[in-house]
Design a protein around this motif. Structure first.
Motif, short mmCIF file in Angstrom:
data_model
loop_
_atom_site.label_atom_id
_atom_site.label_comp_id
_atom_site.label_asym_id
_atom_site.label_seq_id
_atom_site.Cartn_x
_atom_site.Cartn_y
_atom_site.Cartn_z
N ASP A 28 0.85 -1.19 0.00
CA ASP A 28 0.00 0.00 0.00
C ASP A 28 0.88 1.24 0.00
N PHE A 29 0.78 2.08 -1.04
CA PHE A 29 1.55 3.30 -1.15
C PHE A 29 0.60 4.50 -1.01
N LYS A 30 0.94 5.43 -0.15
CA LYS A 30 0.07 6.58 0.09
C LYS A 30 0.10 7.54 -1.09
N SER A 31 -1.08 7.99 -1.51
CA SER A 31 -1.20 9.01 -2.54
C SER A 31 -1.34 10.38 -1.88
N ARG A 32 -0.51 11.33 -2.27
CA ARG A 32 -0.60 12.67 -1.68
C ARG A 32 -1.84 13.42 -2.14
N LEU A 33 -2.53 12.93 -3.17
CA LEU A 33 -3.80 13.52 -3.56
C LEU A 33 -4.80 13.46 -2.40
N GLU A 34 -4.64 12.45 -1.57
CA GLU A 34 -5.52 12.28 -0.41
C GLU A 34 -5.47 13.49 0.52
N ILE A 91 4.64 -3.34 -12.40
CA ILE A 91 3.64 -2.64 -13.21
C ILE A 91 2.45 -3.55 -13.49
N GLU A 92 2.73 -4.77 -13.86
CA GLU A 92 1.65 -5.71 -14.18
C GLU A 92 0.83 -6.05 -12.94
N GLY A 93 1.51 -6.25 -11.81
CA GLY A 93 0.82 -6.62 -10.59
C GLY A 93 0.03 -5.49 -9.96
N ARG A 94 0.41 -4.25 -10.25
CA ARG A 94 -0.27 -3.10 -9.65
C ARG A 94 -1.62 -2.81 -10.28
N VAL A 95 -1.90 -3.34 -11.46
CA VAL A 95 -3.18 -3.04 -12.12
C VAL A 95 -4.35 -3.39 -11.21
N ALA A 96 -4.28 -4.53 -10.56
CA ALA A 96 -5.38 -4.97 -9.69
C ALA A 96 -5.48 -4.15 -8.41
N ARG A 97 -4.49 -3.30 -8.15
CA ARG A 97 -4.51 -2.45 -6.96
C ARG A 97 -5.11 -1.07 -7.24
N ILE A 98 -5.45 -0.79 -8.49
CA ILE A 98 -5.88 0.56 -8.84
C ILE A 98 -7.17 0.97 -8.12
N THR A 99 -8.22 0.17 -8.23
CA THR A 99 -9.48 0.55 -7.58
C THR A 99 -9.36 0.62 -6.06
N PRO A 100 -8.77 -0.38 -5.40
CA PRO A 100 -8.61 -0.25 -3.94
C PRO A 100 -7.76 0.96 -3.54
N GLY A 101 -6.66 1.19 -4.26
CA GLY A 101 -5.79 2.31 -3.91
C GLY A 101 -6.44 3.66 -4.15
N ALA A 102 -7.12 3.79 -5.28
CA ALA A 102 -7.81 5.04 -5.57
C ALA A 102 -8.94 5.27 -4.58
N SER A 103 -9.63 4.20 -4.22
CA SER A 103 -10.71 4.32 -3.24
C SER A 103 -10.19 4.86 -1.91
N LYS A 104 -9.07 4.32 -1.46
CA LYS A 104 -8.49 4.77 -0.20
C LYS A 104 -8.09 6.24 -0.29
N ALA A 105 -7.45 6.63 -1.41
CA ALA A 105 -7.05 8.03 -1.58
C ALA A 105 -8.25 8.95 -1.62
N LEU A 106 -9.39 8.45 -2.08
CA LEU A 106 -10.62 9.24 -2.17
C LEU A 106 -11.43 9.21 -0.88
N GLY A 107 -10.95 8.45 0.11
CA GLY A 107 -11.67 8.37 1.38
C GLY A 107 -12.94 7.54 1.29
N LEU A 108 -12.93 6.56 0.38
CA LEU A 108 -14.10 5.70 0.18
C LEU A 108 -13.80 4.28 0.64
N PRO A 109 -14.82 3.49 0.91
CA PRO A 109 -14.58 2.10 1.36
C PRO A 109 -13.75 1.33 0.35
N VAL A 110 -12.81 0.58 0.87
CA VAL A 110 -11.93 -0.23 0.02
C VAL A 110 -12.43 -1.65 0.02
N ILE A 111 -12.75 -2.15 -1.16
CA ILE A 111 -13.21 -3.53 -1.31
C ILE A 111 -12.18 -4.27 -2.18
N VAL A 112 -11.50 -5.20 -1.63
CA VAL A 112 -10.45 -5.95 -2.35
C VAL A 112 -11.01 -7.29 -2.82
#
Length: 265
Positions: free
Chosen positions: A182-188, A244-265
C-alpha cells in the motif's frame, strides 16, 4: 504506445528553481528531424531518470496529458550535470520534457487569496482526467503528487509532470517493488478534501474504468519503448515489469483509499 526519442541538448540552458529539488534547466534541444524545442532539462540519477521515462510512456498509454519526453544527450562542455548517467565518450543522459509553458498549481495557489484558491481547486476537482490521475498514481506508486507536479492553466489546460518519485521512490531497489504493498497518494491530503461525496464517487468510477481498460497489461513493450531495458540491469527490468503488471489490480482499492471511500479488495 509512444516511444521515447533522443534529443540533443543545445548550448545555453539556464538553471531555475521553482520548488524543484534536482538541478533543472530551461533551454533548447534538437530532436530528430531537425526540430528545435523549448525544453525543461533535469539532471537525475539513473533510477529516477528511468522512473520519468517509464511514467511518461504509461501516462500516454492511458491518455493522461503529459508533456512530450525525451532522453537528452548532453555532450561534454554543453551543460554541467553531475548525476546523469555517463557514456564512454563523456556525454551524459538527462531527462528532457517539452516546456508547455503552463504554470504549476502551487504557483497559481500562492498568488491567490482564499476565495481564489478555493475557486481554483474547485476547477481542478472538475478536471476530466482527475479520476484517471487517482488511478495512475496508484498504478505507478507515485508517492509525490503535490500541487507543483500538476500544471494547470485556464479552462482546465492541465498536464502531469515530475514522476521521479514514482515506483515507490527515486532510488528504489528490487525489494521495494512489491505490487501488493500500500503506497500513500498525496492527492488524499490536498485534493480529496475539495471533492464532494458525488465527485468522489465519480472519480472512483473513472479509476475503475481505467483499471478495466488495462486489465492483463503486459509491460514487455513499455519496458522497451521507454528505453529502460537499455539503461537498467536485467534483474531490475524484470522486477519493475512485474510490479507494473501486478499493480493493475490495486488501482481501484488504492484510488478508493485516496478518495476516502470504502476499500473492497
Amino acid at each position: 504506445m509512444t516511444e521515447i526519442r533522443l534529443a540533443t541538448v543545445l548550448l545555453g540552458a539556464s538553471p531555475f528553481k521553482e520548488g524543484n529539488i534536482n538541478e533543472t534547466y530551461r533551454g533548447q534541444v534538437l530532436v530528430d528531424g531537425g526540430e528545435v524545442r523549448q525544453a525543461v532539462i533535469k539532471d537525475l540519477h539513473l533510477v529516477e531518470l528511468c522512473n520519468e521515462l517509464l511514467a511518461f510512456c504509461l501516462a500516454k498509454h492511458v491518455g493522461i496529458p503529459i508533456p512530450d519526453a525525451f532522453i537528452g544527450l548532453v555532450r561534454p562542455g554543453i551543460l554541467s550535470v553531475t548525476k546523469a548517467p555517463e557514456l564512454p565518450d563523456g556525454s551524459r543522459l538527462v531527462f528532457v520534457s517539452t516546456n508547455v509553458k503552463v504554470p504549476n498549481l502551487t504557483f497559481r495557489l500562492t498568488g491567490a487569496d482564499t476565495i481564489g484558491r478555493m475557486t481554483l481547486l474547485a476547477e481542478v476537482a472538475k478536471w476530466a482526467n482527475l479520476g484517471k490521475l487517482y488511478a495512475f498514481d496508484t498504478w505507478i506508486a507515485n508517492v509525490d503528487r503535490h500541487c507543483g507536479n500538476l500544471l494547470f492553466g485556464n479552462s482546465g489546460d492541465a498536464w502531469i509532470i515530475d514522476h521521479g518519485h514514482g515506483f515507490s521512490g527515486p532510488a528504489w531497489s528490487e525489494g521495494d517493488l512489491d505490487p501488493a504493498k500500500d503506497f500513500k497518494s498525496r492527492l488524499e491530503d490536498w485534493m480529496t478534501p475539495m471533492l464532494s461525496a458525488a465527485q468522489r464517487g465519480s472519480r472512483k468510477q473513472e479509476a475503475t474504468a481505467m483499471e478495466a481498460s488495462i486489465s492483463g497489461f503486459d509491460a514487455t513493450e513499455v519496458s522497451k519503448i521507454s528505453r529502460i531495458v537499455d539503461l537498467l540491469p536485467p534483474e531490475k527490468v524484470k522486477v519493475v515489469k512485474a510490479f507494473i503488471e501486478g499493480r493493475v489490480a490495486r488501482i481501484t482499492p488504492g484510488a478508493s483509499k485516496a478518495l476516502g471511500l470504502p476499500v473492497i479488495v
